[in-house]
Design an enzyme around this catalytic site. Sequence first.
Site, PDB file in Angstrom:
ATOM      1  N   GLY A 195       0.279  -1.355   0.451  1.00 47.06           N
ATOM      2  CA  GLY A 195      -0.043   0.152   0.313  1.00 47.06           C
ATOM      3  C   GLY A 195       1.074   1.139   0.475  1.00 47.06           C
ATOM      4  O   GLY A 195       1.209   1.749   1.096  1.00 47.06           O
TER       5      GLY A 195
ATOM      6  N   GLY B 136       0.194   4.744  -0.238  1.00 46.52           N
ATOM      7  CA  GLY B 136      -0.477   5.287   0.350  1.00 46.52           C
ATOM      8  C   GLY B 136       0.367   6.788   1.095  1.00 46.52           C
ATOM      9  O   GLY B 136       1.430   6.442   1.175  1.00 46.52           O
ATOM     10  N   SER B 137      -0.455   7.072   1.596  1.00 50.77           N
ATOM     11  CA  SER B 137       0.400   8.114   3.011  1.00 50.77           C
ATOM     12  C   SER B 137       0.280   7.323   3.681  1.00 50.77           C
ATOM     13  O   SER B 137       2.295   8.006   4.347  1.00 50.77           O
ATOM     14  CB  SER B 137      -0.575   9.642   2.962  1.00 50.77           C
ATOM     15  OG  SER B 137      -1.569   9.168   3.359  1.00 50.77           O
TER      16      SER B 137
ATOM     17  N   ARG C 214      -0.071  -0.277  -9.287  1.00 50.62           N
ATOM     18  CA  ARG C 214      -0.448   0.416 -10.016  1.00 50.62           C
ATOM     19  C   ARG C 214       1.769   0.908 -10.965  1.00 50.62           C
ATOM     20  O   ARG C 214       1.719   1.709 -10.468  1.00 50.62           O
ATOM     21  CB  ARG C 214      -1.142   2.660 -10.361  1.00 50.62           C
ATOM     22  CG  ARG C 214      -1.914   2.502  -9.737  1.00 50.62           C
ATOM     23  CD  ARG C 214      -3.226   3.803  -9.211  1.00 50.62           C
ATOM     24  NE  ARG C 214      -1.707   4.566  -9.064  1.00 50.62           N
ATOM     25  CZ  ARG C 214      -1.961   5.605  -8.211  1.00 50.62           C
ATOM     26  NH1 ARG C 214      -3.133   4.981  -7.221  1.00 50.62           N
ATOM     27  NH2 ARG C 214      -1.475   6.275  -7.691  1.00 50.62           N
TER      28      ARG C 214
ATOM     29  N   TYR D 299       0.599  11.787  -3.002  1.00 49.28           N
ATOM     30  CA  TYR D 299      -0.054  11.362  -1.218  1.00 49.28           C
ATOM     31  C   TYR D 299       0.726  12.181   0.090  1.00 49.28           C
ATOM     32  O   TYR D 299       0.490  12.061   0.864  1.00 49.28           O
ATOM     33  CB  TYR D 299       0.253   9.514  -1.265  1.00 49.28           C
ATOM     34  CG  TYR D 299      -1.050   9.207  -2.210  1.00 49.28           C
ATOM     35  CD1 TYR D 299      -1.823   9.135  -1.701  1.00 49.28           C
ATOM     36  CD2 TYR D 299      -0.507   8.940  -2.579  1.00 49.28           C
ATOM     37  CE1 TYR D 299      -3.187   8.210  -2.555  1.00 49.28           C
ATOM     38  CE2 TYR D 299      -1.212   7.604  -4.431  1.00 49.28           C
ATOM     39  CZ  TYR D 299      -2.587   8.039  -3.483  1.00 49.28           C
ATOM     40  OH  TYR D 299      -3.663   7.076  -4.458  1.00 49.28           O
TER      41      TYR D 299
ATOM     42  N   LYS E  25     -12.344   5.582  15.737  1.00 49.61           N
ATOM     43  CA  LYS E  25     -12.042   8.083  16.109  1.00 49.61           C
ATOM     44  C   LYS E  25     -12.673   7.856  14.804  1.00 49.61           C
ATOM     45  O   LYS E  25     -12.693   9.190  14.961  1.00 49.61           O
ATOM     46  CB  LYS E  25     -11.110   7.843  16.406  1.00 49.61           C
ATOM     47  CG  LYS E  25      -9.825   7.451  15.982  1.00 49.61           C
ATOM     48  CD  LYS E  25      -9.069   7.912  14.294  1.00 49.61           C
ATOM     49  CE  LYS E  25      -7.894   7.297  13.424  1.00 49.61           C
ATOM     50  NZ  LYS E  25      -7.756   7.783  12.600  1.00 49.61           N
TER      51      LYS E  25
ATOM     52  N   GLU F 157     -11.468   6.491   5.784  1.00 48.53           N
ATOM     53  CA  GLU F 157     -11.961   5.036   6.144  1.00 48.53           C
ATOM     54  C   GLU F 157     -13.017   5.750   6.539  1.00 48.53           C
ATOM     55  O   GLU F 157     -14.364   4.276   7.323  1.00 48.53           O
ATOM     56  CB  GLU F 157     -11.367   4.879   6.953  1.00 48.53           C
ATOM     57  CG  GLU F 157     -10.026   3.501   5.975  1.00 48.53           C
ATOM     58  CD  GLU F 157     -10.084   2.840   5.309  1.00 48.53           C
ATOM     59  OE1 GLU F 157     -11.373   2.105   6.144  1.00 48.53           O
ATOM     60  OE2 GLU F 157      -9.714   2.125   4.796  1.00 48.53           O
TER      61      GLU F 157
END
EC number: 1.1.1.94
Length: 345
Positions: free
Chosen positions: A8, A10-11, A33, A49, A191, A281
């Site tokens: 993954g 992402g950031s 990708r 990201y 949260k 999320e």
Amino acid sequence: MTKVAVLGAGSWGTALSIVLADNGHDVRLWTHRKEQAEAINTTYKNEQYLDAYIPEQIQAFYELNEAIDDVSAIVMVVPTKAIREVCMELNNTLKQKAVMIHATKGIEPESLKRVSQVIGEEMDHYDYEDIVVLSGPSHAEEVGKRQPTTVTVSSLNSHNAALSQDLFINESFRVYTSTDIVGIELGGALKNIIALGAGISDGLGYGDNAKAALITRGLAEITRLGVSLGASPLTFLGLPGVGDLIVTCTSPHSRNWRAGNMLGGGQKLDEVLEQMGMVVEGVRTTKAAYQFAKEQQIEMPITQGLYQVLFEDKEPKDVVEQLMNRTKREEMDDISSLLSVNYPQ
């Protein structure tokens, strides 16, 4: 030096890769990708990201079998909706046993299962007890800049928890251990619901009083649901509970806060998600928590109100009025009942 695959890009996956690289590990960052992998390997940046330089010890891959070849640990940081798919692909390609760590904060809406449960179901050679979760108050943007951050790793397997702690801990990234994997995962996932609400509150122009109330009563909801699933109430007073709640509800770094802020400003959910360009999320988690609370008759009025905003097109101001006009009650009833619960050690 340990060979680690981070799944993954992402950031958060990128930030954790930087932590691992700083600790001298051989890091393989996987994205589905091809163009993203090539850009990371040639520019040492992941500009969409995270605004941070990517150390040369990190090599990006777009073929999963190459990324996981001969690794000793796998860090799963893909969105909740992709967990099952990635695990099924891992089942067909992973040749050696590696410590499985996940840092994804969410719940599967259809099954209402935590990420560790999903991994345990889909991975043939992994027992639920051996899976490690990493969670805590940690904006990727700050981790990427080596700003002080503290998180918790949790597993029923103390050896795997200690190994994961050793992988990540350094002078700017402090890591604690815990055995309450249920509480750690639920604190990190739930949260995000309250962060959406905090963003909506700010978008409506409300002040600190409203946000303080939302965070405090939101913590009560999180704890109520967590305890019903076997978590220790004390876990929610720690880093993966109140710590993560504060950081996510009070900062523009939080994509859940940003999404809520746009909703409070009058935009519709589809517009917000399109503009964000990243997974929020809290949206999926709100649906999951609402379904579970309804089935188990657990009182979660903030979650119910956010569900109405997200999925029933109710106006945020109307939901605030609804919450403010609830039946009178004693605040300490919640806290005393939660702290008196007998929970597994």
